[in-house]
Each structure stands twice: as structure tokens, then as C-alpha cells.
Design a protein around this motif. Sequence first.
Motif, mmCIF file in Angstrom:
data_model
loop_
_atom_site.group_PDB
_atom_site.id
_atom_site.type_symbol
_atom_site.label_atom_id
_atom_site.label_comp_id
_atom_site.label_asym_id
_atom_site.label_seq_id
_atom_site.Cartn_x
_atom_site.Cartn_y
_atom_site.Cartn_z
ATOM 1 N N LEU A 1 2.640 7.183 8.628
ATOM 2 C CA LEU A 1 2.835 7.010 7.179
ATOM 3 C C LEU A 1 1.960 5.879 6.640
ATOM 4 N N GLN A 2 1.832 4.810 7.388
ATOM 5 C CA GLN A 2 0.948 3.731 6.962
ATOM 6 C C GLN A 2 -0.510 4.200 6.889
ATOM 7 N N GLY A 3 -0.910 5.021 7.832
ATOM 8 C CA GLY A 3 -2.261 5.564 7.793
ATOM 9 C C GLY A 3 -2.498 6.414 6.557
ATOM 10 N N LYS A 4 -1.501 7.252 6.184
ATOM 11 C CA LYS A 4 -1.629 8.065 4.973
ATOM 12 C C LYS A 4 -1.694 7.189 3.729
ATOM 13 N N LEU A 5 -0.953 6.072 3.751
ATOM 14 C CA LEU A 5 -0.887 5.190 2.586
ATOM 15 C C LEU A 5 -2.237 4.564 2.292
ATOM 16 N N TYR A 6 -2.989 4.195 3.315
ATOM 17 C CA TYR A 6 -4.264 3.520 3.119
ATOM 18 C C TYR A 6 -5.460 4.468 3.156
ATOM 19 N N SER A 7 -5.225 5.728 3.280
ATOM 20 C CA SER A 7 -6.312 6.690 3.361
ATOM 21 C C SER A 7 -6.738 7.107 1.957
ATOM 22 N N ASP A 8 -8.041 6.962 1.655
ATOM 23 C CA ASP A 8 -8.556 7.365 0.352
ATOM 24 C C ASP A 8 -8.615 8.879 0.197
ATOM 25 N N SER A 9 -8.663 9.582 1.315
ATOM 26 C CA SER A 9 -8.752 11.038 1.238
ATOM 27 C C SER A 9 -7.425 11.696 0.894
ATOM 28 N N GLU A 10 -6.331 10.975 1.076
ATOM 29 C CA GLU A 10 -5.019 11.546 0.793
ATOM 30 C C GLU A 10 -4.772 11.555 -0.722
ATOM 31 N N PRO A 11 -4.177 12.612 -1.232
ATOM 32 C CA PRO A 11 -3.840 12.623 -2.658
ATOM 33 C C PRO A 11 -2.768 11.586 -2.975
ATOM 34 N N ILE A 12 -2.695 11.250 -4.235
ATOM 35 C CA ILE A 12 -1.760 10.198 -4.651
ATOM 36 C C ILE A 12 -0.317 10.603 -4.398
ATOM 37 N N GLU A 13 -0.018 11.932 -4.489
ATOM 38 C CA GLU A 13 1.351 12.366 -4.226
ATOM 39 C C GLU A 13 1.736 12.094 -2.775
ATOM 40 N N ALA A 14 0.807 12.345 -1.840
ATOM 41 C CA ALA A 14 1.100 12.121 -0.424
ATOM 42 C C ALA A 14 1.305 10.643 -0.136
ATOM 43 N N ARG A 15 0.501 9.781 -0.783
ATOM 44 C CA ARG A 15 0.663 8.353 -0.563
ATOM 45 C C ARG A 15 1.970 7.843 -1.170
ATOM 46 N N ALA A 16 2.306 8.389 -2.322
ATOM 47 C CA ALA A 16 3.580 8.000 -2.920
ATOM 48 C C ALA A 16 4.754 8.424 -2.046
ATOM 49 N N GLU A 17 4.659 9.639 -1.490
ATOM 50 C CA GLU A 17 5.716 10.108 -0.594
ATOM 51 C C GLU A 17 5.818 9.227 0.652
ATOM 52 N N ALA A 18 4.647 8.759 1.142
ATOM 53 C CA ALA A 18 4.657 7.883 2.320
ATOM 54 C C ALA A 18 5.370 6.576 2.026
ATOM 55 N N VAL A 19 5.135 5.996 0.845
ATOM 56 C CA VAL A 19 5.811 4.744 0.492
ATOM 57 C C VAL A 19 7.307 4.965 0.364
ATOM 58 N N VAL A 20 7.713 6.072 -0.245
ATOM 59 C CA VAL A 20 9.144 6.353 -0.398
ATOM 60 C C VAL A 20 9.814 6.496 0.972
ATOM 61 N N LEU A 21 9.147 7.188 1.896
ATOM 62 C CA LEU A 21 9.719 7.367 3.232
ATOM 63 C C LEU A 21 9.788 6.035 3.980
ATOM 64 N N LEU A 22 8.771 5.191 3.812
ATOM 65 C CA LEU A 22 8.814 3.883 4.462
ATOM 66 C C LEU A 22 9.942 3.031 3.904
ATOM 67 N N LYS A 23 10.163 3.128 2.616
ATOM 68 C CA LYS A 23 11.277 2.374 2.030
ATOM 69 C C LYS A 23 12.618 2.892 2.554
ATOM 70 N N GLN A 24 12.732 4.196 2.795
ATOM 71 C CA GLN A 24 13.969 4.742 3.354
ATOM 72 C C GLN A 24 14.205 4.247 4.784
ATOM 73 N N LEU A 25 13.110 3.938 5.479
ATOM 74 C CA LEU A 25 13.218 3.402 6.837
ATOM 75 C C LEU A 25 13.338 1.878 6.839
ATOM 76 N N ASN A 26 13.535 1.289 5.632
ATOM 77 C CA ASN A 26 13.676 -0.165 5.492
ATOM 78 C C ASN A 26 12.418 -0.914 5.934
ATOM 79 N N PHE A 27 11.263 -0.240 5.764
ATOM 80 C CA PHE A 27 10.005 -0.908 6.082
ATOM 81 C C PHE A 27 9.591 -1.748 4.875
ATOM 82 N N PRO A 28 9.179 -3.000 5.025
ATOM 83 C CA PRO A 28 8.827 -3.842 3.871
ATOM 84 C C PRO A 28 7.518 -3.363 3.222
#
Length: 776
Positions: free
Chosen positions: A229-256
Motif C-alpha cells: 500500500l505504501q508503494g501504491k501511495l508514492y507511485s506516480d503511475s497509480e491513479p489518484i483513486e488507488a492512492r486514496a484507497e491506499a491511504v484509507v486502508l492504511l488508516k484502517q490498519l492504524n498506520f500513521p
Amino acid sequence: MAGVSTPPPMDEKAKRTRDLLASFYNNTTNSNSGAPSSPSASSNLTPRAASSLDSINSPSFDASSYMSLLVEKSNLEGLLQKHVQMAAEIKNLDTDLQMLVYENYNKFISATDTIKRMKSNILGMETNMEQLLAKITSVQSKSDSVNTSLFEKREHIEKLHRSRNLLRKVQFIYDLPSRLNKCIKAEAYADAVRFFTGAKPIFEAYGDSSFQECKRASEEAINTVIQNLQGKLYSDSEPIEARAEAVVLLKQLNFPVDNLKTSLLEKLEDCLLKLEDESKDVSVGEISKTFRAYLIIFPDSEQRLIELAQGLFSRRYDAVRDQLKKRMLSVDLLELLGIIWEDVTTIDQVLPEAALPAFSLESTCSSIRQHISIAFSHLQHGISDAVTGSQSKSNESRDELDLQIVLENSKKAAMQGSLDLLAELRQFFDEKLELLLKLRELITDWVQEGFQEFFQNLEKHFILLSGSITNNGPLGESSHSDVLTQSPDKLPTGLVLVLSQLAVFIEQSVIPKITEEIAASFSGGGVRAYEYGPAFIPGEICRLFRSAGEKLLHLYINMKTRKISVVLKKRFTTPNWIKHKEPREVHMFVDILLQELEGVKIEVKQILPCGVIKRHRNSDSVGSGSTNSSRSHPNAMREDKLTRSNTQRARSQFLESHLAKLFEQKMEIFTKVEYTQESVISTVIKLCLKSLQEFVRLQTLNRSGYQQIQLDMEFLKAPLKQLVDDDDAAIDFLLKEVNNAAHERCQDPIPLETPILDKLISAKLVKNKDLSASPL
């Protein structure tokens, strides 16, 4: 209460009806109850209410105070008018109350009939209700017996169901590591996070005992999920929806993820700048999704997103204004503004707190006003280029066709250019853009103000083009309160005459046509029209160009007169008139003078129409005051012979002539200059002859010098009369004034004999004929 909707606001008629009903029924209640009116009603009257005649409708109205104030401030006639007015109002109020009572009475009757019908319909309902109650009681008893018989079996089934669910959970915990690995392979990270967060409470309770191995394997798998998920978050090739979903999932896992906010917002800003640089049309759909995702990811980043959105559209409007510095067609500007407005609407749906529509409205106003201002500026440059364009091509003298072409091109640039600009600006009203509908009145004001300022600036530009400065005071014999004089950096005289005629054309043709078009398409206006009147005042502009045309025409005449005056000054200041030799021929300055006047005629004929000038004639007077030649009357010839024989006799004759002038009819030489060939040429000649007279008065002459001037003036009679279309009275008068001035300044004023004068003039005419016949 939250469930109660707020009633809609009442209009004036509904409010009045409610007040009338309230006053009627309150009065009725008070009269029935017999309660006296409150004695504090008048005491609560505020000083402001008591001191105003408009307080009659106030709740704290006091009748005695009102009457005292009315009697104090009104005369008898005013009291009678007030009586009639109040009587009419009372009658209207009584009629309204009566109608309201009738309407409510009808409603009361209708309500009574409805209650009666309801009572008749309810009479047979009691028996049916008793039957229904009996059936309900029977159903309830049977239901209770069924529940009692099935109670033990139901308890056993529920116990088995709970055991089955528990076994499923245990099986899910044991299968969780393999499930997570499958999700990782399929990149179904949302399912992996959902599975792990669902099993997390069990791991927290039993992870150190029964499910220790399952917990360890699951945590290893979920760590892999976090890394991905961190890799998707920092990847420029990923669409903004995928990066937003990655942040939401990380927050659900209590990742800062809060420490990532600054870097991600900076990355978003770079993305916006990149999109602007890559194309003119920003991908607003992508930006909208980005803003929506960031609002979900970082709810506290709203202010920063507002700044980014405002900065984005601020730069886009700045780019539009930069493009407007170069002449842009209205249709192209409308296309740009329409695209930006659609983008603003899209972003506003996601981020309404940014107030982008209001910002866009203000920026659009600025852009359209700048566009209108630049359009008028280009129109002025077009007219100026039409006038001065031919000057830059050649510094040589222009032939007859050149000035005609310049004038026609200038007229076309003024008329057609103004009409084309109006047609172009009319497109702002043809466009169905919502934003332009809000600006219609403002655009009307801007167009009218634009034409007002355009014509004012154009008049100033004409004066500036002529290279003139303003003098207050008389010029020659003509007096003007605001006279133009030429500065060193000047246009050719022909173009000054073109400007004069163009000013007349604008006053008589362009402004009426523009006024008609504005009335048809840009009439009315906004706040400015209501407060200060219309922005475009054609009468004021017409007066401005009428005055400019007259100033430029006088400037042309002055320029020509000054040029000729230089020749005259050189002629009369160079020789020594005390030692002047006997005249042998007409002086060459006469040819130069006639050549300059012929040049004036050539220029004027190209620009101005023909006309009939007012001829100047003297009334009958004594013979010595006549403007006819001394050779045309026998008595005058005898007097000339006697004068030539004796200097004293000549001086006596001169005094008699001056005495006779006192009894002549006064001649008005300088009349108003008209826009005709004859009027302009005549004025130039008259000013030149007056200048010549003044130069003669500054000299002291001997007999030969006086005779030379007599010869030159006599030769000038015929060609000057031809130039002014036989306005012989004025020419004779002014030439005679020159001779009189020479006579005054001569020490021995004996004129030439008639035969000698005729011989010298004939010789000059023959010489001129030979020169004109010989090839160049």
C-alpha cells in the motif's frame, strides 16, 4: 422541533389579511370580556412614535398625541384633506373586515356540515369494532399456544446455531493466513484489510495462547500488505483513486499517515502546475477526483485545498488576461471563459467552501472589461493608422489622389470599424452562458462607457496627431477662445485638413449610426444608468467633434498662413527700402506667393466640397473711397496726373482718401470659416494680405520702393480674384490697404504712371506664359 418544517414567508396580501383578522377577533374578545384597555398603552408611546405622523399603524399608537401633532403641523386645508383621506381608509378597512367575516362565516358553515356527516358515518362503527376485538383476542390465544409448544425446540436450535457460528470463526482464524496470501497475490488489499481487522479482536484476546501461530502468520502477511500500500501511495503511475484507497486502508490498519499529508499536498500542487504546463485545458475531472480523495484522506486539509483551487483558477484567469494583451476576438474569449466556468462548476461541487463561482464572476468581469478596453484601443489605432499610414511610406509631397484615399480609408476605419466592434461585442449577449446572463447589465454599461471614452480619446488623439498646442487669444483678425498652434513635431498640412474633415464625418455620420446601434442592442444599463444616467451621451460627443473639426480647420489655415508669412517676411525685411531701385518688373516673391496659394487650392479641392462664399461689397461712397482701380475713372486719372506732378498734392489726396473712409460702409472681411473650398482659400488669402500689410507698415520706403509694392499689388489682383472665385470686393479692399500702408510709410509717395504700370504687368504675363509653355 427538527421534524417541523418552517412555514414559507407570507406575501403582503397574506400579512394584511392575517392582521385584519387578528384585529377583528381581538377587538371582539376584548368587547365580550369587558376588559378595559390598558392604561399603559399611551404611556408606552416612544417619543419617536409620538412625534411622527406615520405612527398611526404602530402598536403603541396614541390618538391624543397623534391629533395634537397633526393639528400642530397641518393647516386647515391639510386637516380637511387628512379627514377625507382617513374617511376613505376607514371605509376600505370596514369593507375588508366585512368581506373577511363573510368568508370565515361560510367556512364555519362548511365545517359544521362536515362534522354532521362524520357523526352520521361513525354511528355503525362501534359494533364492527367489537367484532374486530373478539377476533384479535382469538388469534392471540392461538399464537400463545403455538409458542408454548415450540419453545423447547427453538432453544435447542438456537444453541446449535451459536455453536456452528463459533466453529466458523475458529475455521476463519485458521484459514486467515492463506486468505491474506491469496489477497496479496490478487492485489485485493481491501479484502485483506477487512479480513485482518475482523480477526483482530480474536487475536487480541487469544493470540498469545490458542491462535499464536495463526496470529504470527497473519501479521507477516499484513505487513506485506502495508508495504504494498505504501508503494501504491508514492507511485506516480497509480491513479489518484488507488492512492486514496491506499491511504484509507492504511488508516484502517492504524498506520500513521498524518506525516504524509504535507508531502502529498506538495505533490498535488506540482501535479496541478504540471497539468497547466502540458495543455491549455486542465483535466478538471482528474483534479475534482483528487480534491475529493484528499478531503476523505485528510479532512483537516480543507483550507490548503481551498488555496490550491483558488490558485489554480487565479493562474488560469491570469493566462486569459495575458492573452488579452494581444487583440483577441470575442468568440475566442467566450470559449475560454466558458471552459473555465464549467471547470469552476465541477470543482465547486467538491469544494464549495472555496467560493470559486464568486471568484470566477469577479475575474470574468475583469477579463471582459479589459477585452472591451483593448478592443476600443485597437479601433483607435486603426483609425490613426488610416490617417498616418501614407505618411510613413513616403516623405514626398502627395498628389491629389493620395489625400482622397487617406480620407476615404479614414472614414471607412471610423464607421465600419465601430460597427464591426459593436457586432463583435454583441456576441456577449448571444452566448447562453449562465455567467454572462449575470453580467448583461454590466456589459451594457462597459460598452457605452467604452464608446464615450473612445470618442473622447479619439478627439484628443486628433489634436495630438496634428502636433498642436492650445493658445488662448486672438489669431490675426479672427478671435477664437481656444486656438490651436503648431508644435515642432507636426503632420503635413494636408493630413491636418483630413483630420478636420474626418471629425466632421464622425460628428454627422458615425455618432448617429453608433447611437442607433447602441439603442438597438445595448440600451438600458445597470446601477450606473439608474444613478448617473446613460454612459454614452451622443450630444456631448457631437459637440466635442464639432469643436475639434473647427479647431483643426483653423489650424490648417494658420499653418498655411504662417508658411506664406515666412516668404512675405523675408521679402520685406531683406532689402533696404530706403535705397530701393526703380521697379523694372514684378518681384519674384509674387510668383512664390501664388505658387503657395495654388498648393492650398490643390489640397483643399481634394478634401472639401465646393460652396458659395459670401461676397463683400461696399455701399456707395465718395470717389476717393472706392475700391475700383485708379485707372477706371476719368476723374481719378486726372487726379493721378496732378498727384504725380506734385508730392504735396499727393499727400493731400491721401489725407482726403482717409477722411472719405470714415464715411464708407464698414466691411466685414473675416467671417466664419466654413467647410468649403472657397471659404478656406479666401480666408488664407485674406490673412496673407493682412500679414503683408503689417510687414509693409514696419518699413520706411522711398519712392521706388513704394512703386514696387504698387506694381506687385496691381499684378496680384487678377490671380487672387480667380483663386477666391471673383470675391473682388474683399481682394480690392485688402490690396488697397497694402497700398495705403505703403503710401503712409513712403517718404515721397508718387505712384507709377498708368502706361508704365500696364507695360510692366504685361511683360510679366508674357514671361509667365513662356515659362509655362516651355518643357521642364
